[in-house]
Structure formats: structure tokens, C-alpha cells
Design a protein around this motif. Structure first.
Motif, mmCIF file in Angstrom:
data_model
loop_
_atom_site.group_PDB
_atom_site.id
_atom_site.type_symbol
_atom_site.label_atom_id
_atom_site.label_comp_id
_atom_site.label_asym_id
_atom_site.label_seq_id
_atom_site.Cartn_x
_atom_site.Cartn_y
_atom_site.Cartn_z
ATOM 1 N N UNK A 9 -37.409 0.727 59.130
ATOM 2 C CA UNK A 9 -38.119 0.854 57.853
ATOM 3 C C UNK A 9 -39.480 1.487 58.128
ATOM 4 N N UNK A 10 -39.719 2.670 57.594
ATOM 5 C CA UNK A 10 -40.987 3.361 57.808
ATOM 6 C C UNK A 10 -41.855 3.192 56.571
ATOM 7 N N UNK A 11 -43.074 2.694 56.797
ATOM 8 C CA UNK A 11 -43.968 2.287 55.703
ATOM 9 C C UNK A 11 -45.316 2.986 55.867
ATOM 10 N N UNK A 12 -45.893 3.430 54.758
ATOM 11 C CA UNK A 12 -47.227 4.032 54.750
ATOM 12 C C UNK A 12 -48.030 3.404 53.621
ATOM 13 N N UNK A 57 -39.681 10.709 64.405
ATOM 14 C CA UNK A 57 -38.955 11.012 65.644
ATOM 15 C C UNK A 57 -38.020 9.863 66.030
ATOM 16 N N UNK A 58 -38.502 8.622 65.867
ATOM 17 C CA UNK A 58 -37.646 7.488 66.152
ATOM 18 C C UNK A 58 -36.473 7.461 65.177
ATOM 19 N N UNK A 59 -36.738 7.789 63.923
ATOM 20 C CA UNK A 59 -35.656 7.851 62.929
ATOM 21 C C UNK A 59 -34.628 8.905 63.310
ATOM 22 N N UNK A 60 -35.093 9.991 63.927
ATOM 23 C CA UNK A 60 -34.198 11.078 64.287
ATOM 24 C C UNK A 60 -33.187 10.713 65.352
ATOM 25 N N UNK A 61 -33.510 9.735 66.208
ATOM 26 C CA UNK A 61 -32.555 9.337 67.252
ATOM 27 C C UNK A 61 -31.981 7.942 66.985
ATOM 28 N N UNK A 62 -32.206 7.432 65.799
ATOM 29 C CA UNK A 62 -31.783 6.059 65.502
ATOM 30 C C UNK A 62 -30.279 5.875 65.673
ATOM 31 N N UNK A 63 -29.505 6.772 65.109
ATOM 32 C CA UNK A 63 -28.051 6.622 65.133
ATOM 33 C C UNK A 63 -27.429 7.072 66.454
ATOM 34 N N UNK A 64 -28.162 7.854 67.240
ATOM 35 C CA UNK A 64 -27.597 8.381 68.485
ATOM 36 C C UNK A 64 -28.043 7.610 69.725
ATOM 37 N N UNK A 375 -42.511 1.687 51.309
ATOM 38 C CA UNK A 375 -41.512 2.247 52.233
ATOM 39 C C UNK A 375 -41.195 3.690 51.845
ATOM 40 N N UNK A 376 -41.154 4.563 52.855
ATOM 41 C CA UNK A 376 -40.795 5.972 52.605
ATOM 42 C C UNK A 376 -39.443 6.342 53.221
ATOM 43 N N UNK A 377 -38.906 5.486 54.099
ATOM 44 C CA UNK A 377 -37.613 5.791 54.729
ATOM 45 C C UNK A 377 -36.982 4.511 55.253
ATOM 46 N N UNK A 378 -35.663 4.410 55.112
ATOM 47 C CA UNK A 378 -34.892 3.309 55.684
ATOM 48 C C UNK A 378 -33.680 3.868 56.409
ATOM 49 N N UNK A 379 -33.309 3.222 57.504
ATOM 50 C CA UNK A 379 -32.086 3.566 58.201
ATOM 51 C C UNK A 379 -31.381 2.293 58.629
#
Length: 379
Positions: A9-12, A57-64, A375-379
Motif C-alpha cells: 500500500x503506497x501512501x502520500x 520501484x518496489x511495486x514494479x517487482x512485487x509480483x515477480x 493511498x495512491x496504489x495497492x497491490x
């Protein structure tokens, strides 16, 4: 007990006033960034850890790289998880909040605070008020008086003018006014640099030596990050040339770099960060290496309330941590701002000490309502 899910969860959170940090002088802080990780076990336990950035960047590799590393793994396998995060860190920016979330879940499972699982040396640590902005001598004297009235025994001021001897003059005025009522440390923020509209002049070895001599006459406690954090030989030469304690290491990466810092005798005070530089597993190893050399280990904490909570557990688990950084520069950065994501801020007591949270895991409660709102993004 196995991990069945891991969430990001990315929060600003917008700040009411910009904060003009010395480490990023071109870009005032206008938001509190929180990258929150949630680890869920098959027993229904939820563990949390948080970084202090908006980590796309962490979100970009979350699933991999992150989910495959954790899913189905026993919650107790923190060493193996940390090793996997070392590999993931080659692809993304500082994934150590993932390991913190695992420890939080493990502590809740064991019904123990993290510091007791790691060693349980002490339940409180002497805190020093760590400022982050440049201010006039009058403002800093006012701050020092406030810190003294609140029980602090030590404060850390920033040295980040283009002319470092302007910093020396300001800090000398503060020292003259407060005397021995509060100790003063100084952070030069020369260990790493942001580029941008205003790039502060970098110190070379001769300038650093001369600044150290000037601060020796004032009588400060330590000088932090006087040179680039990877200039091992320069830092070692500087340390040999001064009677000041030299501190640093907040953004050096992982245990092998700290081995080299210790081997070269770069610092008297090693400031690895649990969230930024290797998690609990590697901080414990670095603290032990520093202890073997009769050096101080104290975690860097300039992140937010979740980062401070993690650092407190690390500080409470080792023998060679006599004090801890408490990020506090009111009015633009007080504990209510730093700890926005917590239901209760982490406060220093009147005797100058701060308690290590004693509830299971990290021992803090999240303000999920506020985090969800921004929150601006969730994965």
C-alpha cells in the motif's frame, strides 16, 4: 505458521507546511511518504512494516520478486527471507520494510516484542533530538531551550551551508548559550547527495579536517557524515586526524559494506538503518561487528513513526547502543507529523529516555483510516 498473502500500500499524506530538509535542499518535503507492507499468515496474523518513500520501484517487482519469495514460507524463516530481499534489492529500492513486516507478524505469533526476540537488553533508550532544517542562531537557541525543558540531554544540528564555517559560527553561538545543559552533535549530510536546483558544496578531506578542528574547539559530541559514505580511505584518514567522534553509515547497503567500513576504521559510531539498510537480520550482525571493535552502533531513524519503532526494537536488543536518534524539528516536523500513520505518537519521557514498545511485534497500532484516505496504489 505460513505466509498466505503479502500486500503493498503506497501512501502520500500532504503536509500542512513544507519541510526544508538539509539532505534535499532543492525539493522541500511536502508529503509524508509511507510504503506499507502487510504480511498475512494462515493463523490470521497481520504483520506490518513501512518504508519512508513512495516506492513505485518496489511495486514494479512485487509480483515477480516479493510475493514469490514470501508466499508459503514459514514466518520464522527471517534469515532466508532477508537473503531473498538482498537479491530483490538489486532490482528495487530498499525492500527491507518487507522483512520488518515479517518480524512484526512473528512477534505477534510469539506474543513478544521484537527486541525481546532479538536479545532484550533494555526497555528504554536515551533519545537525542535530531533536527533537519537550517535555522538562525536565535531560532536554534530557542529550540535548544525547548529541548532542555522537555528532558532531552542531547541534540543534533545540521551543518549544510555552502561555507561550513558559517555552520561552525552558528553552532558555537548555540553552545555558548546552552553551555553544558545539553550536549550537541552535528550532521554534515555529506554522505550522499541529491542533485537539483541547489547543490550544496561538497567537502573534500582538507576541508573536513579543518572543520573538525573548529568543532573540536567548540566541544561537540560527534560529527556525522563529513565525507561521501563510500570514501572508506578518506573517512579513515579523517577519523585518525581528529579527536572528534566520527559517525555515519545510514545509507550504506548491507552487511559487506559495513564490514569494510569497520575494517578501515571509518567511524566511531555506526548508524545503519533497519528500514533503509538491511532489516533486523543485517543490523544485528553489524551491531555485533561494531561491538567486537568497541564501537557504538545506533540506528539512523529519520523516516517516520514505523521506522522509529523498528529502530527502537533494534536499539533495545544490543549492548552497544547508548542513545538513539529522535527526529524532531518543530514546528514543521514534530512527532505528530512524523507519526501520522500511528494511532499514538512515540514520545520521549521527561528523563530524556524513550520506551521501546512492549506489545507483541513492533508494538504500535496503525491509523488505517488515514492511510486508506491517502493511498495512491495497492497491490
Amino acid at each position: 505458521m505460513k505466509i498466505v498473502d503479502v500486500k503493498l500500500q503506497i501512501v502520500e499524506v500532504p503536509l500542512k507546511e513544507p519541510f526544508h530538509s538539509t539532505w534535499n535542499p532543492s525539493n522541500p518535503e511536502t508529503k509524508l511518504f509511507v510504503t506499507l507492507v502487510e504480511v498475512i499468515t494462515d493463523d490470521g496474523i497481520h504483520g506490518y512494516g513501512a518504508a519512508c518513500d513512495s516506492s513505485q520501484l518496489l511495486a514494479g517487482i512485487w509480483d515477480t520478486h516479493i510475493r514469490p519469495l514470501l508466499l508459503g514460507r514459514e514466518i520464522s524463516e527471517v534469515e532466508a527471507i532477508n537473503t531473498g530481499l538482498v537479491n530483490a534489492s538489486l532490482y528495487a529500492y530498499r525492500p527491507w520494510c518487507v522483512e520488518v513486516a515479517v518480524w512484526d507478524a512473528l512477534g505477534k505469533y510469539a506474543r513478544l516484542p521484537i527486541y525481546k526476540m532479538l536479545g532484550g537488553v533494555k526497555d528504554k533508550v536515551l533519545a537525542y533530538a535530531s533536527t533537519g532544517e537550517l535555522k538562525s542562531p536565535e531560532e536554534r537557541i530557542k529550540d535548544a531551550e525547548r529541548f532542555i525543558s522537555e528532558g532531552f540531554r542531547m541534540m543534533k544540528l545540521r551543518a549544510h551551508h555552502d561555507d561550513p564555517f558559517e555552520d561552525v559560527r552558528i553552532i558555537a553561538k548555540v553552545k555558548e548559550k546552552v553551555g553544558d545543559r545539553i550536549k550537541i552533535a552535528v550532521d554534515a549530510n555529506q554522505g550522499w547527495f541529491f542533485s537539483g536546483k541547489r547543490v550544496v558544496a561538497k567537502w573534500d578531506i582538507k576541508k573536513a579536517i579543518n572543520v573538525c578542528k573548529a568543532f573540536e574547539e567548540i566541544g561537540i559530541e560527534w560529527l556525522e557524515e563529513p565525507l561521501y559514505g563510500y570514501d572508506f580511505e578518506g573517512l579513515a584518514e579523517l577519523r585518525r586526524s581528529t579527536t572528534l567522534n566520527i559517525a555515519g553509515g545510514e545509507l550504506n547497503a548491507q552487511v559487506h559494506e559495513y564490514r569494510d567500513l569497520i575494517k578501515h576504521q571509518c567511524f566511531d559510531i555506526y548508524q545503519m538503518d533497519v528500514v533503509l539498510s538491511g532489516g533486523f537480520v543485517q543490523n544485528r550482525k553489524v551491531a555485533a561487528m561494531a561491538e567486537a571493535e568497541n564501537k557504538i552502533y545506533t540506528p539512523h531513524t529519520w523516516t517516520h513513526g514505523m521506522g522509529l519503532a523498528a529502530a527502537l526494537h533494534m536499539a533495545g536488543a544490543v549492548n552497544n547502543c547508548p542513545f538513539i536518534e529522535y527526529c524532531y524539528d518543530p514546528p514543521r516536523w514534530d512527532y505528530t507529523i512524523r507519526d501520522l500513520m500511528l494511532t499514538e505518537p512515540l514520545k520521549v519521557e521527561q528523563d530524556g529516555y524513550i520506551r521501546v514498545p512492549d506489545k507483541p511485534g513492533l508494538g504500535v497500532e496503525l491509523n488505517h483510516e488515514l492511510l486508506d484516505r491517502y493511498t495512491i496504489l495497492r497491490k
